[in-house]
Design an enzyme around this catalytic site. Structure first.
Site, short mmCIF file in Angstrom:
data_model
loop_
_atom_site.label_atom_id
_atom_site.label_comp_id
_atom_site.label_asym_id
_atom_site.label_seq_id
_atom_site.Cartn_x
_atom_site.Cartn_y
_atom_site.Cartn_z
N GLY A 69 -0.57 73.78 86.20
CA GLY A 69 -0.35 74.12 84.80
C GLY A 69 0.75 73.35 84.11
O GLY A 69 1.11 73.67 82.97
N GLN A 70 1.30 72.33 84.76
CA GLN A 70 2.34 71.54 84.12
C GLN A 70 1.80 70.90 82.85
O GLN A 70 0.62 70.57 82.75
CB GLN A 70 2.86 70.44 85.05
CG GLN A 70 3.57 70.96 86.29
CD GLN A 70 2.62 71.20 87.44
OE1 GLN A 70 1.41 71.31 87.28
NE2 GLN A 70 3.16 71.32 88.64
N THR A 71 2.66 70.70 81.88
CA THR A 71 2.27 70.12 80.60
C THR A 71 1.49 68.82 80.79
O THR A 71 0.48 68.59 80.13
CB THR A 71 3.51 69.86 79.72
OG1 THR A 71 4.24 71.09 79.59
CG2 THR A 71 3.12 69.36 78.35
#
Length: 183
Positions: A69-71
């Protein structure tokens, strides 16, 4: 017989469900999936891509895609949307500073055409931690009641203790199976 009926019959024979587990980084996606699968959750590091799990539950084969879910990874989420039956959106109920980013990301995701028929389960995770917002507060903040033509449920849970994970997954499987495997 229509094409949809043929596809439903094929899917019914397989009894296979494809689930995406998405949310912002550090929401607890991998912990939830591992806990549900009775795997060790003591040594979990950030997911830098995706993990695939095949789980058997209630006579269904669940293909679970746990995606980081990292940017920097969110732009790649769309590569995994094809043939998705259910979406599990995981929210860190303690991380109040990123709730607006969480809501924005979810609503952008739900506009994707390939996810239009997917059932939505929102896990308001980390309910066992002090200061966690309730599932009702998360539901209001995410404005889930504004969703039209979307089956959804929000449930407070703890990926660490496993509280309410089974209830959420059972609802998701029931909702998907009612929609896909019955005529």
């Amino acid at each position: 017989m229509g094409l949809m009926n043929i596809l439903k019959k094929l899917k019914e024979k397989e009894r296979e469900i494809r689930l995406l587990v998405l949310g912002l980084d550090n929401a607890g996606k991998t912990t939830i999936v591992k806990k549900f699968n009775n795997d060790d959750i003591n040594d979990i590091s950030p997911t830098l891509g995706f993990n695939i799990y095949t789980l058997d539950h209630k006579n269904f084969k669940l293909n679970v895609w746990d995606i980081g879910g990292q940017t920097s990874l969110r732009a790649y989420w769309r590569n995994y949307f094809e043939n998705t039956d259910g979406l599990i959106w995981v929210v860190d109920s303690v991380d109040k500073l990123r709730l607006s980013d969480c809501a924005k990301s979810l609503h952008l995701l739900l506009q994707e055409e390939r996810l239009l028929g997917a059932s939505l389960l929102v896990f308001a995770n980390k309910q066992d931690l002090p200061g966690a917002l309730s599932a009702q507060q998360i539901e209001n903040f995410l404005d889930l009641k504004s969703l039209k033509n979307r089956h959804y449920m929000i449930i407070g849970c703890s990926g660490h203790s496993g509280e309410n994970l089974l209830e959420g997954i059972d609802w998701l499987i029931e909702d998907i199976s009612t929609r896909i495997f019955t005529f």
